[in-house]
Design a protein around this motif. Structure first.
Motif, PDB file in Angstrom:
ATOM      1  N   ARG A   1      93.043  44.367  -3.560  1.00 59.12           N
ATOM      2  CA  ARG A   1      92.282  44.948  -2.453  1.00 59.12           C
ATOM      3  C   ARG A   1      91.350  43.902  -1.835  1.00 59.12           C
ATOM      4  NH1 ARG A   1      88.869  49.363  -4.897  1.00 59.12           N
ATOM      5  NH2 ARG A   1      88.800  47.823  -6.591  1.00 59.12           N
TER       6      ARG A   1
ATOM      7  N   ASN B   1      97.330  53.619  -6.984  1.00 53.67           N
ATOM      8  CA  ASN B   1      96.796  52.894  -5.837  1.00 53.67           C
ATOM      9  C   ASN B   1      97.750  51.755  -5.499  1.00 53.67           C
ATOM     10  OD1 ASN B   1      95.180  50.670  -4.449  1.00 53.67           O
ATOM     11  ND2 ASN B   1      93.663  52.313  -4.481  1.00 53.67           N
TER      12      ASN B   1
ATOM     13  N   GLU C   1      85.604  43.965   0.229  1.00 60.97           N
ATOM     14  CA  GLU C   1      84.819  45.138   0.610  1.00 60.97           C
ATOM     15  C   GLU C   1      85.241  46.365  -0.192  1.00 60.97           C
ATOM     16  OE1 GLU C   1      84.734  42.057   3.536  1.00 60.97           O
ATOM     17  OE2 GLU C   1      86.454  43.192   2.760  1.00 60.97           O
ATOM     18  N   GLU C   2      86.543  46.531  -0.374  1.00 62.54           N
ATOM     19  CA  GLU C   2      87.035  47.683  -1.142  1.00 62.54           C
ATOM     20  C   GLU C   2      86.642  47.577  -2.603  1.00 62.54           C
ATOM     21  OE1 GLU C   2      91.123  49.025   1.100  1.00 62.54           O
ATOM     22  OE2 GLU C   2      91.135  47.099   0.038  1.00 62.54           O
ATOM     23  N   LYS C   3      86.641  46.361  -3.127  1.00 59.71           N
ATOM     24  CA  LYS C   3      86.311  46.163  -4.538  1.00 59.71           C
ATOM     25  C   LYS C   3      84.858  46.495  -4.851  1.00 59.71           C
ATOM     26  CE  LYS C   3      89.828  42.596  -5.314  1.00 59.71           C
ATOM     27  NZ  LYS C   3      90.084  41.178  -5.636  1.00 59.71           N
ATOM     28  N   THR C   4      83.977  46.293  -3.869  1.00 62.31           N
ATOM     29  CA  THR C   4      82.566  46.615  -4.098  1.00 62.31           C
ATOM     30  C   THR C   4      82.316  48.123  -4.119  1.00 62.31           C
ATOM     31  OG1 THR C   4      82.092  46.471  -1.714  1.00 62.31           O
ATOM     32  CG2 THR C   4      81.812  44.454  -3.027  1.00 62.31           C
ATOM     33  N   LYS C   5      83.190  48.891  -3.482  1.00 61.10           N
ATOM     34  CA  LYS C   5      83.019  50.345  -3.431  1.00 61.10           C
ATOM     35  C   LYS C   5      83.470  51.007  -4.729  1.00 61.10           C
ATOM     36  CE  LYS C   5      83.677  50.565   1.592  1.00 61.10           C
ATOM     37  NZ  LYS C   5      84.549  51.082   2.694  1.00 61.10           N
ATOM     38  N   ILE C   6      84.651  50.613  -5.224  1.00 60.50           N
ATOM     39  CA  ILE C   6      85.201  51.200  -6.451  1.00 60.50           C
ATOM     40  C   ILE C   6      85.718  50.071  -7.330  1.00 60.50           C
ATOM     41  CG2 ILE C   6      86.873  52.799  -7.449  1.00 60.50           C
ATOM     42  CD1 ILE C   6      87.028  54.228  -4.802  1.00 60.50           C
TER      43      ILE C   6
END
Length: 364
Positions: A56, A74, A59-64
């Protein structure tokens, strides 16, 4: 000594080796479903350890955290390697007994590993598939937009999504069919040959519906596949003429029934929509199959894309009735016939106007 699966302890040995190479929070405990491999209800089996990659965006990694998405379907958090420690034999009663010798069975996803090395978000964006997809673009005069990582079509999909997935299906299925034919498995109406035929017909349908290819198309992509993979798989160039001829014949045959079947199915769905219904009756699905040679799995696929379901139980009941009628008719007529050859009889009239066959019975 027999050991029950439910009593197995955590595989501390594998965890200990991983701890030497990765951070502790990168080691995740799996469950029996994900981390115990078995080939069937009986036979060799054992615990397994897997390698997963999170592709990912930052940015996506910081969310989940990626660890929360492992084995959660996923499309960007995927397994690329599985190592099975084959140390038990599952008996018929469900118990496990230790194998006299322990072995390791490792399996890697080649396309996924290439995707990771090339830093792509899809297998189809790697240099394994791109040459074929680019040729599809050139022949179909459509553009590949790579818009939907899931690779699934449904009601409400955009036109670009439909084009993208059609190109992926064609590229992927071309490879499967070409390699199978090179290995000696020809399309047919039985067993492995039927699987190949279904794969090929699915690709033909996607090319017909979403890439506007109303004539044989897949066989034109074969030279690109041979150019890209022929050096590593010499059986492809060696069998290229045969593969091309078989694919084209299958395409021509199926295209003759595809248009009529799609038109009839669309009419059925329009009528159901007018009635406020979303399930195609099994009788109508069987009529498409029995009268027009339209495969049930294709009916189901098209219906799903339009937000419909199919009454599979009703279809199976109609199929059972048809088989019973055939058996009864054969029983009545057998008194007037002399059987000269035993064996399964398969109707191929939907697919061929000429076909080599054997005489099974003669009139007395």
């Amino acid at each position: 000594m027999k050991v029950q699966k439910r009593k197995l302890s955590r595989d501390d040995e594998a965890a200990k080796y991983w701890a030497k190479h990765v951070k502790p929070d990168h080691i995740i405990n799996g469950n029996k479903h994900d981390n115990f491999w078995e080939m069937g209800e009986t036979g060799p089996c054992g615990p397994c350890t897997e390698i997963h990659v999170d592709s990912r965006t930052p940015e996506e990694k910081t969310k989940i955290p990626g660890r929360e998405l492992v084995n959660k379907d996923n499309p960007q958090v995927i397994e690329i390697w599985n190592v099975v420690f084959m140390q038990y034999n599952r008996k018929a009663d469900g118990s496990l007994e230790p194998l006299p010798m322990h072995v390791i069975d490792t399996g890697m996803g080649f396309e996924r590993l290439v995707r990771m090395l090339q830093d792509k978000h899809s297998n189809y964006d790697t240099d394994i598939f791109q040459p074929i997809i680019q040729q599809i673009e050139a022949l179909s005069h459509q553009q590949y937009g790579f818009t939907t990582p899931t690779g699934k079509l449904g009601e409400g999909s955009t036109e670009q999504e439909k084009i993208d997935i059609a190109m992926r299906v064609v590229a992927d299925h071309l490879r499967a069919v070409a390699f199978s034919i090179a290995d000696g498995q020809l399309p047919s109406n039985a067993k492995a040959g039927y699987v190949i035929r279904r794969i090929l017909r699915r690709a033909v349908r996607y090319a017909y519906t979403f890439l506007n290819q109303k004539e044989a198309f897949l066989y034109k992509l074969l030279p690109t596949l041979v150019h890209e993979m022929g050096a590593a798989y010499p059986e492809l160039p060696a069998q290229q003429e045969l593969i091309s001829r078989v694919i084209k014949e299958e395409e021509d045959s199926f295209l003759r029934t595809l248009e009529k079947g799609i038109n009839l199915l669309n009419a059925d769905m329009d009528e159901l929509t007018a009635q406020g219904k979303t399930e195609l009756p099994g009788t109508q699905a069987f009529r498409l199959f029995d009268t027009y040679g339209f495969p049930f799995d294709l009916t189901e696929l098209i219906c799903r894309e339009k937000g419909f379901t199919v009454d599979e139980k009703g279809f199976d009941e109609e199929m059972a009735k048809q088989k019973a009628r055939a058996r009864n008719a054969a029983a009545v007529e057998n008194g007037d016939w002399e059987v000269v050859r035993e064996g399964e009889q398969v109707f191929v009239g939907y697919d061929y106007t000429e076909h080599t066959t054997h005489i099974c019975a003669t009139a007395k």
